[in-house]
Scaffold this motif. Structure first.
Motif: not given
Length: 617
Positions: A395, A399, A427-428, A432-433, A435, A438-441, A468
């Motif tokens: 990441l 992040l 995805s993180s 597959k993050y 910029e 993507s969110d940070l789940d 994010v």
């Protein structure tokens, strides 16, 4: 031309289950039971009149004891040979004749086994030819209590109400000889009766019982305790086939022409119930779970446990008399009367031998959750999550810094016990993050007490996110154990449990229950419905929320693929695989740059799904 008789002889020390397996063979395979030895020589009656133990070990000459034994064995073998073309079953094969003589000589003459065996061979020499011919006609199977002769003798003696010195020495010598004589015995150990019987049938070339490979939940309790409600929940929510003990007993009575099946000894009644359950399981090979209700007899329940072992879970539903009387539709007096009948049969004593006792004094919701925990705990073992470092996620630095600060705040020395697990998902977690896209789940396992410290930690470090969007989900261990989670969370938990989705941190000795794959797949249908509704809502938005549209279309694709036996965790990979399945050409290379193509793709996925709901033309 007549077929030769098939003679199955069951041998082994006392209390190893020979008589039980004879009955099971007779009932499952219509085998002819040739009866006990004392039916094949009239001299047994006189011996019993004078006291069998005294006659055997003291008063009768050894040659007389041997002659009665040998004559009985040989007479029974002769009867078996004359019943051509039918399956014959014998309690005690020819190996037992020599073993019995060896053990008797060892006791009477105070001889060690080797000397007793030599003396026994001399005593049996006049019958040797007939014994050899009879033995050659038998298919003999040996049961032993344990791999060790001493422990085997101890187990045989432990099941007797009283043991004389002579009988104890007899069992020790008998077990020692049988352990030396046995070739590839069936060692009972901790096997259930039907598991041992399955091994016997397999070796004998007969169809084995299948019920020991399935799971049965037997429900007991007093009147209005909730047995029927529990069985209904198991059927609706977990796919159990619901059966009644009374129905199984009635089937057995009709099959074997038994006038009063409940007059049988508890062990035989339990055998009949278990065999009817096995017949049902054999006829419904696709059914892996059964519930039977209601357990009203303590002795019958104990015998069912012996028969089925770990394949049976006895559940006792408990509630106070006051609560149960309030539930009775015909009033408290009716419940009291029915309780009296059940208590006379030992229904209340089942609680002491139950695997699980559930307090059903409160709501149906609580009963359902208790049963959910039971089923989830049985379906899959709990596993320790696989852990990886934050740096391994690839990441952006800010992040990674956010995650490191969060881990320090929630898992440091001052925060022991705050949370049980911290994971990055989506995805993180898969490298597959993207910029700006993507969110940070994140997923955290913790109880309600953890919410204030979690909230405090997040408020201190939200600035590290740099805009994010953070998707933060908290679930409890209790929800994981009961499986009361959304389809997506169930899938995430399954991925963590099987090691395909690593976590950032897990508490020492933390174990995560592995959801049953069938349950995950079944729940996915709800995700499909939700996604289809969300896609229409998103397609009507102006301006389009491309990210949400693409994500929801990908989610619907993933769920459809899981139904087809495929697993694709990445959005792009899932849409590509779905396109091949549905015949939809892949037309979106970068959803961020192509709104029209993204909307068209979402529409195609939705159209395909809706078409599956229509009858074929």
């Amino acid at each position: 031309m007549q077929l030769p008789p098939t003679i199955v002889a069951l041998s082994g020390p006392d209390n190893v289950g020979k008589s039980t397996h004879v009955r099971l063979l007779a009932r499952r395979h219509n085998a002819r039971d040739l009866g006990p030895l004392d039916e094949h020589d009239p001299r047994w009656q006189a011996a019993k009149c004078h006291g069998l133990a005294t006659w055997w070990f003291v008063s009768a000459p050894m040659q007389e004891v041997v002659d009665v034994l040998a004559s009985s064995y040989l007479a029974r073998a002769s009867a078996a040979r004359h019943a051509a073309g039918t399956l014959q079953v014998i309690d005690r094969g020819m190996t037992m004749l020599e073993a019995s003589v060896v053990a008797t000589v060892a006791v009477r003459d105070h001889l060690p086994r080797d000397a007793a065996a030599e003396r026994a061979r001399d005593l049996l020499a006049p019958y040797a030819g007939d014994i050899a011919r009879a033995a050659s006609a038998e298919s003999e199977f040996m049961f032993l209590h344990d791999v060790d002769a001493r422990r085997s003798a101890e187990r045989a003696l432990s099941r007797e109400t009283s043991v004389s010195t002579d009988y104890a020495r007899y069992q020790q010598a008998l077990n020692e000889h049988l352990h030396l004589a046995a070739q590839a015995p069936i060692v009972i150990g901790n096997l259930s009766i039907l598991a041992a019987h399955a091994e016997l049938c397999t070796r004998a070339g007969l169809a084995p019982p299948v019920i020991t490979g399935r799971w049965t939940v037997a429900l007991g309790g007093m009147s209005e305790c909730g047995k029927s409600t529990a069985a209904d929940h198991l059927q609706r929510e977990h796919g159990f086939a619901r059966l009644k003990i009374g129905y199984l007993a009635e089937l057995a009575a009709a099959r074997h022409q038994i006038l009063d099946v409940y007059a049988l000894p508890p062990a035989e009644l339990a055998e009949l119930v278990a065999l009817e359950l096995d017949r049902y399981a054999s006829a419904h090979h696709y059914q892996g779970r059964f519930s039977i209700e209601s357990l009203h007899r303590a002795e019958l329940t104990a015998e069912l446990v012996k028969l089925l072992g770990d394949a049976l879970t006895v559940v006792y539903l408990d509630a106070s008399p006051q609560v149960r009387q309030q539930r009775g539709v015909d009033g408290p007096a009716d419940v009291i009367d029915r309780d009296q009948v059940k208590r006379s049969r030992g229904a209340d004593r089942i609680a002491a031998i139950a695997d699980v006792v559930i307090d059903n004094s409160r709501s149906r919701v609580e009963l359902g959750h208790a049963l959910d925990r039971l089923v989830r705990g049985r379906c899959r073992e709990s596993r320790a999550p696989r852990v990886l470092a934050t740096a391994d996620l690839g990441l952006p630095d800010r992040l990674t810094g956010f995650l490191n600060h969060l881990l320090a705040a929630l898992t440091g020395p001052s925060a022991v016990g705050t949370v049980d697990l911290i994971a990055v998902t989506g995805s993180s977690a898969r490298g597959k993050y993207l910029e700006g896209w993507s969110d940070l789940d994140m997923l955290v396992v913790a109880d309600m007490r953890a919410l204030p410290p979690i909230n405090s930690a997040l408020n201190e470090i939200r600035s590290h996110l740099g805009g994010v969007k953070l998707g933060f989900t908290v679930i409890s261990q209790a929800e994981c154990r009961a499986g009361t989670l959304t389809p997506r969370l169930l899938y995430t938990i399954a991925s963590i449990a099987d090691g395909s989705l690593p976590v950032l941190w897990a508490a020492p000795r933390f174990r995560l229950p592995h959801p049953d794959p069938g349950t995950v797949t079944a729940r996915n249908r709800h995700d499909c419905a939700t996604a289809a509704i969300d896609l229409r809502r998103l397609l009507l938005k102006d301006p389009l929320d491309l990210r949400a549209l693409y994500k929801v279309a990908a989610m619907l694709a993933k769920v459809v693929l899981r139904h087809e036996g495929q697993t694709q965790d990445g959005d792009a990979q899932a849409l590509e695989a779905f396109g091949k399945l549905a015949g939809i050409p892949r037309s979106v290379t970068d959803p961020r740059q192509d709104p029209a193509a993204t909307a068209a793709l979402a529409g195609q996925v939705l159209t395909w799904w809706l078409a599956t709901l229509e009858p074929a033309a």
